[in-house]
Motif scaffolding. Sequence first.
Motif, PDB file in Angstrom:
ATOM      1  N   GLY A  20       0.798  -1.215   0.000  1.00  0.00           N
ATOM      2  CA  GLY A  20       0.000   0.000   0.000  1.00  0.00           C
ATOM      3  C   GLY A  20       0.830   1.264   0.000  1.00  0.00           C
ATOM      4  N   VAL A  21       2.097   1.176   0.436  1.00  0.00           N
ATOM      5  CA  VAL A  21       3.013   2.317   0.373  1.00  0.00           C
ATOM      6  C   VAL A  21       3.522   2.509  -1.050  1.00  0.00           C
ATOM      7  N   PHE A  24      11.380   3.256  -0.372  1.00  0.00           N
ATOM      8  CA  PHE A  24      10.935   2.713   0.907  1.00  0.00           C
ATOM      9  C   PHE A  24      10.034   1.502   0.701  1.00  0.00           C
ATOM     10  N   GLY A  25       9.034   1.650  -0.172  1.00  0.00           N
ATOM     11  CA  GLY A  25       8.104   0.551  -0.403  1.00  0.00           C
ATOM     12  C   GLY A  25       8.772  -0.664  -1.007  1.00  0.00           C
ATOM     13  N   ALA A  26       9.607  -0.447  -2.037  1.00  0.00           N
ATOM     14  CA  ALA A  26      10.230  -1.575  -2.736  1.00  0.00           C
ATOM     15  C   ALA A  26      11.219  -2.319  -1.839  1.00  0.00           C
ATOM     16  N   THR A  47       6.431  12.334 -12.957  1.00  0.00           N
ATOM     17  CA  THR A  47       7.403  13.411 -12.744  1.00  0.00           C
ATOM     18  C   THR A  47       8.773  13.099 -13.341  1.00  0.00           C
ATOM     19  N   GLU A  48       8.954  11.845 -13.836  1.00  0.00           N
ATOM     20  CA  GLU A  48      10.213  11.434 -14.466  1.00  0.00           C
ATOM     21  C   GLU A  48      11.409  11.638 -13.540  1.00  0.00           C
ATOM     22  N   GLN A  49      11.222  11.254 -12.289  1.00  0.00           N
ATOM     23  CA  GLN A  49      12.294  11.363 -11.302  1.00  0.00           C
ATOM     24  C   GLN A  49      13.225  10.154 -11.394  1.00  0.00           C
ATOM     25  N   THR A  62       2.804   5.604  -5.119  1.00  0.00           N
ATOM     26  CA  THR A  62       3.940   6.441  -5.504  1.00  0.00           C
ATOM     27  C   THR A  62       4.498   6.096  -6.879  1.00  0.00           C
ATOM     28  N   ILE A  63       4.237   4.902  -7.374  1.00  0.00           N
ATOM     29  CA  ILE A  63       4.764   4.518  -8.689  1.00  0.00           C
ATOM     30  C   ILE A  63       4.245   5.443  -9.796  1.00  0.00           C
ATOM     31  N   PRO A  64       2.927   5.722  -9.881  1.00  0.00           N
ATOM     32  CA  PRO A  64       2.465   6.649 -10.926  1.00  0.00           C
ATOM     33  C   PRO A  64       3.075   8.048 -10.794  1.00  0.00           C
TER      34      PRO A  64
END
Length: 345
Positions: free
Chosen positions: A76-77, A224-226, A88-90, A81-83
């Motif tokens: 859920g974290v 963090f999530g990955a 933003t192409e970070q 954040t993936i989209p």
Amino acid sequence: MPEHLELQHLVDLSVGSGDESVPNLLENKRPLIKRCPYLGLILATLSSLFFSLCSVIVKSLVNIDPMQLAMFRFIGVLLPTIPIVIYTEQPVFPQGKRVLLILRSIVGTVGLMLSFYAFRNMPLADASVIVFSVPVFVALFARVFLKEPCGIWNTISIILTLIGVILITHPPFIFGTYQIETNQNYNSLRGAIAAFVSTIFGANAYVLLRVLKGLHFSVIMTNFGAIAIVQTLFYSFIFGALCMPNCGTERFLVVCLALFSYLGQILLTMSLQMEQAGPVAIARSADIVFAFLWQVMFFNEIPSKFSVFGAVLVLSSVMLVGLRKWALALPADSQLRSKLGVLAQ
């Protein structure tokens, strides 16, 4: 530590950093805010509702190890954040920051797993209050590692929080033998240690976030999530805690755990882009109120007088931190800042 506290800090930094790649929801939703000036606080309170329900699910799923539940929570974290990171192409794993990103992910993961163990071994409200005190201890570790000033108000908040934690955990060497009225078998000492150490890890995660404040919040949350999913999966495999949830209620609650984490994060992000961090931090204190409510409703556990008084002290400390942050963010000539008086000094 609960990742919603870290997300609050991250969004606050990104909105205030002048990063043009972050959509300014405050400008786009100004008409909506005029119609409902307290919308940001309402969204923050709703995020507290979802995050507190996550704690209820963790405490209820007794057949699934907290390490594996943490893995589902980190899904859920990662998902929200993936989209953002794609849009933003970070750079997902920027050079020069990789060691800090990994360290911050490890610290945050351990903190959250320990908080889940605390939920299992303590009354829900007691564990929630201790875990929620993370922001109070940030000033202490920021002073130690970043040499940031630790003023009188931070010191008062830390002292009040420590007294509150002692009242909640009621250690036998101070209070003698004290029996909790509950239908569940608790290991109070283990739960108290897990909750307090979780708070220490959470506070240090905040310190690492301050070091990483130049990075876009979606980059930090994606890492963090990955990393956390891999870390919790590894721990679950090593300790033999890896299992498939049973069909029916367990799988439904696991899905709800990830879904509520997602909703809580989105609502918190929106609230922080509509309102200052100080008022949001105060509204987020509703997490403690919800925890006491769920403890009575779902687990039939009546809080002790020590727990209630300790929770009041911790809640006061968190609100003091939020009020001070709010006061310092106001313009120097603001009437509200003058009303807040010494907190702005």
